[in-house]
Each structure stands twice: as structure tokens, then as C-alpha cells.
Scaffold this motif. Structure first.
Motif, mmCIF file in Angstrom:
data_model
loop_
_atom_site.group_PDB
_atom_site.id
_atom_site.type_symbol
_atom_site.label_atom_id
_atom_site.label_comp_id
_atom_site.label_asym_id
_atom_site.label_seq_id
_atom_site.Cartn_x
_atom_site.Cartn_y
_atom_site.Cartn_z
ATOM 1 N N ASN A 1 -8.203 -8.483 -6.338
ATOM 2 C CA ASN A 1 -8.849 -7.880 -5.339
ATOM 3 C C ASN A 1 -9.804 -8.958 -4.483
ATOM 4 O O ASN A 1 -10.351 -9.934 -5.212
ATOM 5 N N LEU B 1 -4.621 -1.333 -3.458
ATOM 6 C CA LEU B 1 -4.220 -2.135 -4.351
ATOM 7 C C LEU B 1 -3.633 -1.309 -5.569
ATOM 8 O O LEU B 1 -2.567 -1.694 -6.254
ATOM 9 N N LEU C 1 -4.687 -10.339 -2.962
ATOM 10 C CA LEU C 1 -4.541 -9.368 -2.019
ATOM 11 C C LEU C 1 -5.041 -9.874 -0.620
ATOM 12 O O LEU C 1 -5.867 -9.526 0.054
ATOM 13 N N GLU D 1 -9.507 0.138 -0.010
ATOM 14 C CA GLU D 1 -8.687 -1.128 -0.424
ATOM 15 C C GLU D 1 -8.336 -0.799 -1.780
ATOM 16 O O GLU D 1 -7.198 -0.982 -2.296
ATOM 17 N N ILE E 1 -3.309 -6.472 -12.338
ATOM 18 C CA ILE E 1 -4.508 -6.464 -11.613
ATOM 19 C C ILE E 1 -5.390 -7.646 -12.264
ATOM 20 O O ILE E 1 -5.557 -7.635 -13.425
#
Length: 251
Positions: free
Chosen positions: A146, A164, A101, A160, A175
Motif C-alpha cells: 500500500n 487493494l 500499488l 484504496e 499484501i
């Protein structure tokens, strides 16, 4: 390729394969269930490193981790780079493919870093478009990691974790949850790591990273330069309680 006895949802331990490990892995089977490699280290198929990877993939499932897709770049995708990574995917058949990200390319120049983004609706649209195109080319779902962060943008419109989770729902991606990065970012910005974890949709978590970091003044830096601290291990235990068995990489 089918790996007997291995499921992407089991709580299995892997390591990041580095040059220093090659001789030991070639000498004999090692007590790890899977390996993660950086995609950009293996884009040239006519190298000793790639031939070693081809050999090792016969014994270990491979997670392919990118660092240069620059998913948040307003330039869009680098078609040549994306297609080279696609060729690598076709050659080694990884069970997971991931990137970050972040962004790291502008006007055709790569900046050799994972740079932070403002969490705005405009940035979300850029990520959504880029990830959708890349997944179409890869014919493989992408995991989004992340980041560790050291600054925040005043223009950000959302947290954040909300950025996400919205992104992965819109794109169908998954993820790669980096527990050390959560700890580092939450410590640096005063966020609550437990709140962050609980906001993550369990079904989207396909891989976990844990690593060491350093404390420089009041700032925690994700440098992988030392042992994993107890606070990160405690946060990892909470993540397993929340998300169940997930392949975990010791960076």
C-alpha cells in the motif's frame, strides 16, 4: 535453500540492507533474522554488490522488494526488466517478492517515482492483468505494498483499501502492509486508520513495514528520515493483534 528455525509467518524483525551496512555484515553475523533488498540494485550479477548479496543470503533469508515493475502502467509490463528480476529471483531464492500499488513508466520512460493511481475499475483491470503475467513469469507470488499518498483523484470509484483487497483476491497475490504509509495517507486525507486495518484480510498479509516520516506544514511525508513515531508503533501493535505474527521490516 532452507533456513533452519525461520518461518515466513513468525514475528521476526528484518532490516533493509544498504551499502553502509555491508562491512558490518561481512565482518560478523548481525542480530537480525532476515534482510530486504531493492531488486533494481542487484540486476547486474557482475558487481561487488551482487557478490556480497550472494554471500549474505547464505546466512539471512532475503525479501526482494521491487520499485520499477510499475504495476499500474497502462503500457503493461517491461518484458526485459521483468525477466531480469526473474533471473535475480532464481539466483538468490527470496522468501518474499514485492512491489507497489503504483505506476512509474510511460512510453518506455521510467519516471523514478512511485506515482499514485485513480482507484477505478479500469485501473483494477490493468493491475490484475499485469500482476497475473508477472506472477506467471516469476513462478512466485507477488506482494503488493500500500502506498503513501498526498492527493486523491476525483474519478476514483472505490476506497484504496477496497481496491487493494479486491486486487489481491483476484490475482492470488499477497499484501506487504506498510503501517507508516497507512498512517501518513490516513492523516493526509482524513481516513480512519483503524477502519483501513480492519478491512485488510489477515491471511493476505505476508510482510509489514514500519518507518519514520516528517511533517511538512499540514502534510505528512513518507521520507524515512527520522525515528518511528509512537502513533505508528501503536498502529503496528493493532496490526499484530489483527494479523498475528508477520515478518516486520524496520525501514
Amino acid at each position: 535453500m532452507t533456513f533452519v528455525g525461520f518461518s515466513p509467518r513468525q514475528a521476526s524483525a528484518g532490516i533493509g540492507l544498504r551499502h553502509a551496512h555491508y562491512s558490518e555484515f561481512l565482518k560478523e553475523k548481525q542480530p537480525v533474522l532476515w534482510l530486504e533488498v531493492h531488486a533494481e540494485n542487484f540486476l547486474n550479477f557482475d558487481t561487488p554488490a551482487f557478490h556480497i548479496l550472494e554471500k549474505l543470503r547464505e546466512d539471512y533469508p532475503i525479501s526482494l522488494h521491487g520499485v520499477n515493475l510499475s504495476l499500474g502502467s497502462s503500457d503493461g509490463i517491461d518484458d526485459d526488466h521483468v525477466r531480469r528480476v526473474k533471473a535475480l529471483i532464481d539466483r538468490i531464492n527470496p522468501f518474499l517478492v514485492s512491489d507497489h500499488l503504483s505506476w512509474g513508466r510511460i512510453d518506455g520512460y521510467y519516471l523514478n517515482d512511485l506515482l499514485p493511481i485513480p482507484y477505478t475499475s479500469e485501473a483494477l483491470s490493468i493491475f490484475e492483468s499485469t500482476i497475473t503475467r508477472i506472477q506467471d513469469i516469476f513462478e512466485h507470488p507477488l506482494l503488493i505494498e500500500n502506498p503513501s499518498s498526498y492527493l486523491q483523484y476525483k474519478i476514483s470509484e472505490m476506497e484504496e483499501v477496497d481496491f487493494l483487497t479486491t486486487l489481491v483476491h483476484r490475482t492470488g497475490s499477497g499484501i506487504l502492509l506498510d503501517i507508516n504509509n497507512i498512517y501518513v495517507s490516513c492523516s493526509n486525507h482524513g481516513w480512519d486508520a483503524n477502519v483501513y486495518l480492519k478491512a485488510i484480510p489477515p491471511a493476505k498479509v505476508k510482510e509489514i513495514h514500519v518507518a519514520g516520516h516528517s511533517l511538512q506544514g499540514t502534510m505528512r511525508i513518507d521520507d524515512h528520515g527520522g525515528p518511528i513515531c509512537q502513533d505508528v508503533w501503536d498502529l503496528y501493535q493493532k496490526s499484530i493483534n489483527l494479523f498475528g505474527p508477520v515478518p516486520t521490516l524496520i525501514e
